[in-house]
Design an enzyme around this catalytic site. Sequence first.
Site, PDB file in Angstrom:
ATOM      1  N   ASP A 103       0.802  -1.239   0.000  1.00  0.00           N
ATOM      2  CA  ASP A 103       0.000   0.000   0.000  1.00  0.00           C
ATOM      3  C   ASP A 103       0.830   1.281   0.000  1.00  0.00           C
ATOM      4  O   ASP A 103       0.262   2.378  -0.096  1.00  0.00           O
ATOM      5  CB  ASP A 103      -0.974  -0.002   1.178  1.00  0.00           C
ATOM      6  CG  ASP A 103      -0.283  -0.137   2.537  1.00  0.00           C
ATOM      7  OD1 ASP A 103      -0.911  -0.680   3.474  1.00  0.00           O
ATOM      8  OD2 ASP A 103       0.884   0.299   2.664  1.00  0.00           O
ATOM      9  N   HIS A 117       6.509  -7.826  -0.966  1.00  0.00           N
ATOM     10  CA  HIS A 117       5.448  -8.258  -1.887  1.00  0.00           C
ATOM     11  C   HIS A 117       5.154  -7.231  -2.973  1.00  0.00           C
ATOM     12  O   HIS A 117       4.084  -7.247  -3.593  1.00  0.00           O
ATOM     13  CB  HIS A 117       4.170  -8.584  -1.099  1.00  0.00           C
ATOM     14  CG  HIS A 117       4.348  -9.726  -0.151  1.00  0.00           C
ATOM     15  ND1 HIS A 117       3.541  -9.909   0.952  1.00  0.00           N
ATOM     16  CD2 HIS A 117       5.238 -10.741  -0.114  1.00  0.00           C
ATOM     17  CE1 HIS A 117       3.936 -10.996   1.617  1.00  0.00           C
ATOM     18  NE2 HIS A 117       4.962 -11.508   0.995  1.00  0.00           N
ATOM     19  N   CYS A 142       6.564  -4.614 -16.738  1.00  0.00           N
ATOM     20  CA  CYS A 142       6.345  -5.216 -18.061  1.00  0.00           C
ATOM     21  C   CYS A 142       6.479  -6.729 -17.981  1.00  0.00           C
ATOM     22  O   CYS A 142       7.406  -7.249 -17.337  1.00  0.00           O
ATOM     23  CB  CYS A 142       7.353  -4.667 -19.064  1.00  0.00           C
ATOM     24  SG  CYS A 142       7.204  -5.436 -20.676  1.00  0.00           S
ATOM     25  N   CYS A 160       3.705  -1.469 -22.188  1.00  0.00           N
ATOM     26  CA  CYS A 160       5.037  -1.036 -21.736  1.00  0.00           C
ATOM     27  C   CYS A 160       5.554   0.063 -22.654  1.00  0.00           C
ATOM     28  O   CYS A 160       5.511  -0.070 -23.873  1.00  0.00           O
ATOM     29  CB  CYS A 160       5.990  -2.231 -21.757  1.00  0.00           C
ATOM     30  SG  CYS A 160       7.696  -1.804 -21.420  1.00  0.00           S
ATOM     31  N   GLY A 165       1.222  -6.421  13.194  1.00  0.00           N
ATOM     32  CA  GLY A 165       0.050  -6.491  12.319  1.00  0.00           C
ATOM     33  C   GLY A 165       0.109  -7.553  11.249  1.00  0.00           C
ATOM     34  O   GLY A 165      -0.344  -7.345  10.125  1.00  0.00           O
ATOM     35  N   THR A 166       0.665  -8.714  11.588  1.00  0.00           N
ATOM     36  CA  THR A 166       0.648  -9.825  10.627  1.00  0.00           C
ATOM     37  C   THR A 166       0.080 -11.076  11.301  1.00  0.00           C
ATOM     38  O   THR A 166       0.315 -11.302  12.487  1.00  0.00           O
ATOM     39  CB  THR A 166       2.040 -10.115  10.036  1.00  0.00           C
ATOM     40  OG1 THR A 166       1.936 -11.202   9.118  1.00  0.00           O
ATOM     41  CG2 THR A 166       3.066 -10.434  11.105  1.00  0.00           C
ATOM     42  N   SER A 167      -0.659 -11.875  10.542  1.00  0.00           N
ATOM     43  CA  SER A 167      -1.241 -13.111  11.083  1.00  0.00           C
ATOM     44  C   SER A 167      -0.178 -14.191  11.210  1.00  0.00           C
ATOM     45  O   SER A 167      -0.465 -15.287  11.690  1.00  0.00           O
ATOM     46  CB  SER A 167      -2.379 -13.577  10.164  1.00  0.00           C
ATOM     47  OG  SER A 167      -1.907 -13.701   8.833  1.00  0.00           O
ATOM     48  N   ASN A 199      -0.220  -7.002  17.990  1.00  0.00           N
ATOM     49  CA  ASN A 199      -1.388  -7.507  17.267  1.00  0.00           C
ATOM     50  C   ASN A 199      -2.554  -7.610  18.249  1.00  0.00           C
ATOM     51  O   ASN A 199      -2.349  -8.063  19.378  1.00  0.00           O
ATOM     52  CB  ASN A 199      -1.067  -8.907  16.700  1.00  0.00           C
ATOM     53  CG  ASN A 199      -2.082  -9.376  15.665  1.00  0.00           C
ATOM     54  OD1 ASN A 199      -3.287  -9.226  15.854  1.00  0.00           O
ATOM     55  ND2 ASN A 199      -1.588  -9.936  14.588  1.00  0.00           N
ATOM     56  N   ALA A 204      -1.918  -1.429  16.459  1.00  0.00           N
ATOM     57  CA  ALA A 204      -0.538  -0.971  16.237  1.00  0.00           C
ATOM     58  C   ALA A 204      -0.361   0.515  16.516  1.00  0.00           C
ATOM     59  O   ALA A 204       0.612   0.915  17.170  1.00  0.00           O
ATOM     60  CB  ALA A 204      -0.127  -1.281  14.794  1.00  0.00           C
TER      61      ALA A 204
HETATM   62  N1  APR Z   1      -3.035  -3.286  14.577  1.00  0.00           N
HETATM   63  C1  APR Z   1      -2.239  -4.397  14.543  1.00  0.00           C
HETATM   64  N2  APR Z   1      -2.640  -5.573  14.002  1.00  0.00           N
HETATM   65  C2  APR Z   1      -3.897  -5.625  13.515  1.00  0.00           C
HETATM   66  C3  APR Z   1      -4.780  -4.511  13.542  1.00  0.00           C
HETATM   67  C4  APR Z   1      -4.287  -3.295  14.103  1.00  0.00           C
HETATM   68  N3  APR Z   1      -5.029  -2.188  14.183  1.00  0.00           N
HETATM   69  N4  APR Z   1      -5.960  -4.885  12.984  1.00  0.00           N
HETATM   70  C5  APR Z   1      -5.820  -6.204  12.613  1.00  0.00           C
HETATM   71  N5  APR Z   1      -4.580  -6.652  12.938  1.00  0.00           N
HETATM   72  C6  APR Z   1      -3.984  -7.970  12.735  1.00  0.00           C
HETATM   73  C7  APR Z   1      -4.972  -9.109  12.653  1.00  0.00           C
HETATM   74  O1  APR Z   1      -5.282  -9.613  13.938  1.00  0.00           O
HETATM   75  C8  APR Z   1      -4.201 -10.133  11.807  1.00  0.00           C
HETATM   76  O2  APR Z   1      -3.427 -10.984  12.652  1.00  0.00           O
HETATM   77  O3  APR Z   1      -3.340  -7.937  11.493  1.00  0.00           O
HETATM   78  C9  APR Z   1      -3.253  -9.267  10.970  1.00  0.00           C
HETATM   79  C10 APR Z   1      -3.577  -9.216   9.494  1.00  0.00           C
HETATM   80  O4  APR Z   1      -3.373 -10.491   8.967  1.00  0.00           O
HETATM   81  P1  APR Z   1      -3.551 -10.777   7.407  1.00  0.00           P
HETATM   82  O5  APR Z   1      -4.794 -10.168   6.948  1.00  0.00           O
HETATM   83  O6  APR Z   1      -3.345 -12.231   7.243  1.00  0.00           O
HETATM   84  O7  APR Z   1      -2.363  -9.946   6.729  1.00  0.00           O
HETATM   85  P2  APR Z   1      -0.823 -10.314   6.593  1.00  0.00           P
HETATM   86  O8  APR Z   1      -0.331 -11.101   7.744  1.00  0.00           O
HETATM   87  O9  APR Z   1      -0.113  -9.078   6.275  1.00  0.00           O
HETATM   88  O10 APR Z   1      -0.835 -11.256   5.277  1.00  0.00           O
HETATM   89  C11 APR Z   1       0.378 -11.633   4.751  1.00  0.00           C
HETATM   90  O11 APR Z   1      -0.650 -12.640   2.849  1.00  0.00           O
HETATM   91  O12 APR Z   1      -2.455 -12.210   1.709  1.00  0.00           O
HETATM   92  C12 APR Z   1      -1.151 -12.253   1.594  1.00  0.00           C
HETATM   93  O13 APR Z   1       0.316 -10.990   0.290  1.00  0.00           O
HETATM   94  C13 APR Z   1      -0.662 -10.882   1.254  1.00  0.00           C
HETATM   95  O14 APR Z   1       1.014  -9.576   2.348  1.00  0.00           O
HETATM   96  C14 APR Z   1      -0.090 -10.412   2.569  1.00  0.00           C
HETATM   97  C15 APR Z   1       0.328 -11.697   3.241  1.00  0.00           C
END
Ligand code: APR
Length: 251
Positions: A111, A126, A134, A156, A196-198, A222, A240
């Site tokens: 983003d 990513h 291209c 292109c 902020g990642t799952s 998270n 976050a």
């Molecule tokens: N602050 C922190 N974390 C948050 C917030 C917040 N305000 N809101 C939601 N979250 C957490 C959720 O609890 C979840 O664990 O952010 C996480 C988002 O997880 P995903 O949607 O799975 O995103 P991400 O981990 O970035 O996915 C990884 O997967 O889909 C592909 O390429 C895509 O880059 C992405 C990758």
Amino acid sequence: MPPHTSTDALEEVRARLRAARRAFVLTGAGVSAESGVPTFRGGGQAAVWKGMPFSLISSAEMLERDLPAVWEWFDYRRGVLQDLRPNPAHQVLAAWQDKFDAFTLVTQNIDDLHARAGSRAVLELHGNIWRARCTLCHARTDLRECSNEDERPPACRECGSPMRPDVVLFGEMLPPGVFERAAEAAARCDLCFVIGTSALVYPAMHLPEIALQAGAYTVEINPERTPFSAYCHAALQGRAGEVLKAVASDE
Ligand code: APR
């Protein structure tokens, strides 16, 4: 004070922040959630587009089968992002870039909000939704500079071949060199944040594992527990923007 974050844990993370020399940060979709960017999986739901799971419309297979459909999906996402702004989480991380001897910010997000908050040299694992590449000569272009937005796929300017979104789709390799540079920094850091990642997508999640193995103090931020929470020295449960402001508040 973020609701589910204990004072002790916050104090410990602040002390580590004061002492750290080389910091490493990995972010995911959650760091942009407070800007209004939908996450992919948080909250138990997975994103769907026209009845297709995002993992299909965002796949190399779909790129082969229907490039215009892939453009339509990313045009829709660019539309969602168009008016969104960096939030305090992006701003705190941008402010930290000159705070340490070494600071490395790696994101899974496409983003561009880290850069728009002022972060330099962000390692984009990513890719970036505002760029096109291209399909033949790999020339890149910034879509914000493109006059002909309706041309899909765009041609292109170097070789005339169709361009594709410059993002990593499911089933594709990461951009050459980006992971390697991130892994080197992870192996040398003494403080690692995972925000902020799952924690489900690899190879991105190898990076905090490398930092842990190298002995770095590792912090997860998270609102939800993830498969990585149990391995961290501190798992600060909260949003976050709020948690990073609290962590940075005594600087
Ligand atoms: N602050 C922190 N974390 C948050 C917030 C917040 N305000 N809101 C939601 N979250 C957490 C959720 O609890 C979840 O664990 O952010 C996480 C988002 O997880 P995903 O949607 O799975 O995103 P991400 O981990 O970035 O996915 C990884 O997967 O889909 C592909 O390429 C895509 O880059 C992405 C990758």
